[in-house]
Write a protein that holds these residues in place. Structure first.
Motif, PDB file in Angstrom:
ATOM      1  N   PHE A  42      -0.469   1.239 -12.363  1.00 20.65           N
ATOM      2  CA  PHE A  42      -0.657   0.985 -10.935  1.00 20.65           C
ATOM      3  C   PHE A  42      -2.117   0.775 -10.559  1.00 20.65           C
ATOM      4  O   PHE A  42      -2.404   0.016  -9.621  1.00 20.65           O
ATOM      5  CB  PHE A  42      -0.077   2.143 -10.114  1.00 20.65           C
ATOM      6  CG  PHE A  42       1.261   1.845  -9.498  1.00 20.65           C
ATOM      7  CD1 PHE A  42       1.383   1.514  -8.163  1.00 20.65           C
ATOM      8  CD2 PHE A  42       2.408   1.866 -10.265  1.00 20.65           C
ATOM      9  CE1 PHE A  42       2.612   1.224  -7.603  1.00 20.65           C
ATOM     10  CE2 PHE A  42       3.643   1.583  -9.725  1.00 20.65           C
ATOM     11  CZ  PHE A  42       3.748   1.255  -8.392  1.00 20.65           C
ATOM     12  N   THR A  43      -3.046   1.442 -11.236  1.00 19.12           N
ATOM     13  CA  THR A  43      -4.445   1.452 -10.796  1.00 19.12           C
ATOM     14  C   THR A  43      -4.991   0.050 -10.549  1.00 19.12           C
ATOM     15  O   THR A  43      -5.538  -0.239  -9.481  1.00 19.12           O
ATOM     16  CB  THR A  43      -5.324   2.182 -11.828  1.00 19.12           C
ATOM     17  OG1 THR A  43      -4.904   3.542 -11.915  1.00 19.12           O
ATOM     18  CG2 THR A  43      -6.786   2.144 -11.420  1.00 19.12           C
TER      19      THR A  43
ATOM     20  N   ALA B 254      -6.029  -0.698   0.066  1.00 17.83           N
ATOM     21  CA  ALA B 254      -5.820  -0.261  -1.314  1.00 17.83           C
ATOM     22  C   ALA B 254      -6.506   1.070  -1.584  1.00 17.83           C
ATOM     23  O   ALA B 254      -5.944   1.956  -2.239  1.00 17.83           O
ATOM     24  CB  ALA B 254      -6.332  -1.331  -2.283  1.00 17.83           C
TER      25      ALA B 254
ATOM     26  N   LEU C  89       4.488  -3.247 -11.803  1.00 18.97           N
ATOM     27  CA  LEU C  89       4.649  -2.155 -10.850  1.00 18.97           C
ATOM     28  C   LEU C  89       6.039  -1.523 -10.954  1.00 18.97           C
ATOM     29  O   LEU C  89       6.187  -0.306 -10.775  1.00 18.97           O
ATOM     30  CB  LEU C  89       4.386  -2.647  -9.430  1.00 18.97           C
ATOM     31  CG  LEU C  89       2.954  -3.133  -9.172  1.00 18.97           C
ATOM     32  CD1 LEU C  89       2.796  -3.597  -7.737  1.00 18.97           C
ATOM     33  CD2 LEU C  89       1.935  -2.042  -9.493  1.00 18.97           C
TER      34      LEU C  89
ATOM     35  N   PHE D 188       2.077   1.876  -3.450  1.00 17.46           N
ATOM     36  CA  PHE D 188       0.933   2.389  -4.207  1.00 17.46           C
ATOM     37  C   PHE D 188       0.759   3.887  -3.949  1.00 17.46           C
ATOM     38  O   PHE D 188       0.600   4.689  -4.879  1.00 17.46           O
ATOM     39  CB  PHE D 188      -0.310   1.607  -3.778  1.00 17.46           C
ATOM     40  CG  PHE D 188      -1.515   1.744  -4.674  1.00 17.46           C
ATOM     41  CD1 PHE D 188      -1.497   2.533  -5.819  1.00 17.46           C
ATOM     42  CD2 PHE D 188      -2.686   1.065  -4.368  1.00 17.46           C
ATOM     43  CE1 PHE D 188      -2.617   2.630  -6.646  1.00 17.46           C
ATOM     44  CE2 PHE D 188      -3.808   1.160  -5.172  1.00 17.46           C
ATOM     45  CZ  PHE D 188      -3.771   1.945  -6.308  1.00 17.46           C
TER      46      PHE D 188
ATOM     47  N   ASN E 126      -4.560   4.511  -2.529  1.00 18.38           N
ATOM     48  CA  ASN E 126      -4.827   5.187  -3.801  1.00 18.38           C
ATOM     49  C   ASN E 126      -5.207   6.645  -3.588  1.00 18.38           C
ATOM     50  O   ASN E 126      -4.507   7.570  -4.018  1.00 18.38           O
ATOM     51  CB  ASN E 126      -5.937   4.432  -4.532  1.00 18.38           C
ATOM     52  CG  ASN E 126      -6.124   4.914  -5.957  1.00 18.38           C
ATOM     53  OD1 ASN E 126      -5.631   5.975  -6.352  1.00 18.38           O
ATOM     54  ND2 ASN E 126      -6.845   4.153  -6.742  1.00 18.38           N
TER      55      ASN E 126
ATOM     56  N   CYS F 218       3.474   6.145  -5.638  1.00 18.17           N
ATOM     57  CA  CYS F 218       3.253   6.339  -7.075  1.00 18.17           C
ATOM     58  C   CYS F 218       2.125   7.333  -7.335  1.00 18.17           C
ATOM     59  O   CYS F 218       2.266   8.241  -8.156  1.00 18.17           O
ATOM     60  CB  CYS F 218       2.933   5.000  -7.740  1.00 18.17           C
ATOM     61  SG  CYS F 218       2.610   5.154  -9.513  1.00 18.17           S
TER      62      CYS F 218
ATOM     63  N   ALA G 131      -1.675  -2.561  -8.686  1.00 19.47           N
ATOM     64  CA  ALA G 131      -1.362  -2.337  -7.278  1.00 19.47           C
ATOM     65  C   ALA G 131      -2.542  -2.709  -6.388  1.00 19.47           C
ATOM     66  O   ALA G 131      -2.352  -3.246  -5.282  1.00 19.47           O
ATOM     67  CB  ALA G 131      -0.961  -0.880  -7.049  1.00 19.47           C
ATOM     68  N   THR G 132      -3.761  -2.444  -6.843  1.00 17.62           N
ATOM     69  CA  THR G 132      -4.935  -2.843  -6.063  1.00 17.62           C
ATOM     70  C   THR G 132      -4.966  -4.362  -5.891  1.00 17.62           C
ATOM     71  O   THR G 132      -5.173  -4.878  -4.788  1.00 17.62           O
ATOM     72  CB  THR G 132      -6.224  -2.363  -6.752  1.00 17.62           C
ATOM     73  OG1 THR G 132      -6.201  -0.940  -6.851  1.00 17.62           O
ATOM     74  CG2 THR G 132      -7.456  -2.794  -5.972  1.00 17.62           C
TER      75      THR G 132
ATOM     76  N   GLY H 256       0.814  -1.214   0.000  1.00 15.65           N
ATOM     77  CA  GLY H 256       0.000   0.000   0.000  1.00 15.65           C
ATOM     78  C   GLY H 256       0.844   1.259   0.000  1.00 15.65           C
ATOM     79  O   GLY H 256       0.516   2.253  -0.652  1.00 15.65           O
TER      80      GLY H 256
END
Length: 396
Positions: A114-115, A138, A77, A18, A142, A21, A118-119, A15
């Motif tokens: 990443f959207t 997440a 990533l 994430f 974000n 970024c 990463a989730t 996280g």
């Protein structure tokens, strides 16, 4: 207790990567006024520079939205962090407007990678049976990361030297640390495929999804459009109309909208999907009304309230929309439907923002903002009326 903390450590570190970024994508927000002074460009140009980011996100979502399922989370990533670093370098080396366009495009490519990846990675890294809590991690990473970007840049630009350089140097250092963390974390995709297996995803709407998708897409479009206007032109409005030239304050106002969105998304679990969509639409309408009052009477308190109320509305509406369309989609089409919703949402960041920029010269910033608010209010009211007449049937 210690074993529980160790079990959550990889998820929390994922996280944090994430968040780093996503912070980079909003880092330039309070700095646009300084770039205007340095390179002498118009308010329309500010909105176009901002919107280029959304085009990068949409391109990646359509071309490689499922890449991490095929080649693994970490490679995707790491590429995302590479684009984030390249974006920061463009802003550091900027000698003209072209560098800003390239920097924003690279930032969009980073966010697009990443959207989804990463989730999924944060959820993969969570302990078994903790999907709901992992989703919250997440979500917070974000939207919280998006909020930290303008706050960090605003504070550094206001209270430290080299305002157009130091924020990006700090972000580069954070990206380097994130890459090291990512290399330490395990890969969670067991059966990896070659890169050639990644195929562009075509937007798809099965018939059973369309009645739910229409209001969900409208609410998502309006929520992201509100964020787009806040992040692209609110610093200029604060400086020109409210005589607020403190970059930290500008960054904080934008950050509040993203932090409030995080709160709205977290509240969906209690409110329920069937109620969160119409409630989100109502709060978006209220946020637009507060923003109209701020533009009309030049009141900072109304700008802050618009950020908070509109942010909560965006969070409720978007997570409700995502849950509704995912629940209505057949499993074999779910990824394509969600990608379509994200494309509509990110179109909301770009198209209306450029429209505001085009109207700024003939109508002024306040007049252009009021036209934008009127259009978005019609859209979100239409979605709300539709949802009241045909509510989302069940909470998924």
């Amino acid at each position: 207790m210690d074993s529980d903390r160790r079990g959550w450590l990889p998820c929390l570190l994922g996280g944090a990567v994430f968040a780093v970024c996503m912070a980079g994508t909003t880092l330039p927000t309070p700095l646009y006024g300084l770039y205007q002074e340095k390179f002498d460009f118009s308010e329309l140009t500010v909105t176009v520079v901002y919107a280029v980011y959304a085009f990068g996100v949409i391109a990646v979502l359509l071309a490689a939205g499922n890449a991490s399922d095929a080649i693994g989370r970490r490679p995707v990533l790491l590429w995302g962090l590479g684009f984030a670093a390249a974006s920061a370098v463009c802003f550091l080396a900027a000698q003209g407007l072209g560098w800003l366009y390239v920097g924003r495009l690279l930032s969009g490519l980073s966010a697009g990678l990443f959207t989804g990846a990463a989730t999924a990675y944060v959820m993969d890294l969570a302990p078994r049976g903790a999907a709901a809590r992992a989703t919250l991690v997440a979500t917070a990473a974000n939207m919280g990361g998006l909020g930290c970007g303008p706050l960090l840049a605003g504070v550094l630009a206001q209270y430290a030297d080299w305002p157009l350089y130091l924020p990006f140097v700090v972000h580069l250092a954070l990206v380097a640390c994130s890459a090291a963390v990512l290399l330490w974390l395990p890969e969670t995709v067991r059966e990896r495929q070659p890169l050639r297996s990644v195929r562009p995803q075509r937007p798809s709407l099965p018939p059973q999804v369309r009645s739910v998708f229409a209001p969900a897409a409208i609410a998502s479009f309006v929520g992201f459009a509100l964020f787009g206007v806040f992040t692209s032109v609110s610093p200029a409005f604060l400086a020109q109309s409210l005589d607020v030239h403190n970059h930290a304050v500008s960054g904080l106002v934008v950050a509040l909208a993203f932090f409030a969105s995080t709160g709205g998304q977290l509240a969906v679990g209690r409110v329920g999907v069937s109620r969160s969509l119409p409630l989100g639409c109502a709060l978006l309408f209220a946020g637009l009304a507060l923003l109209a009052g701020a533009l009309r009477w030049d009141l900072l308190v109304l700008v802050v309230l618009a950020a908070v109320v509109g942010g909560v509305g965006q969070g409720l509406a978007f997570r409700g929309a995502l849950s509704a369309v995912a629940g209505a989609s057949p499993p074999e089409h779910r990824a394509a439907v969600i990608s379509t919703l994200f494309v509509v949402a990110y179109a909301g960041i770009s198209v209306p923002v450029i429209g505001v920029g085009l109207l700024t010269e003939p109508l002024g910033l306040e007049g252009a903002g009021l036209v934008f608010i009127a259009c978005m209010a019609v859209l979100v009211t239409t979605a709300a009326v539709y949802l009241l007449q045909r509510p989302v049937p069940t909470d998924k």
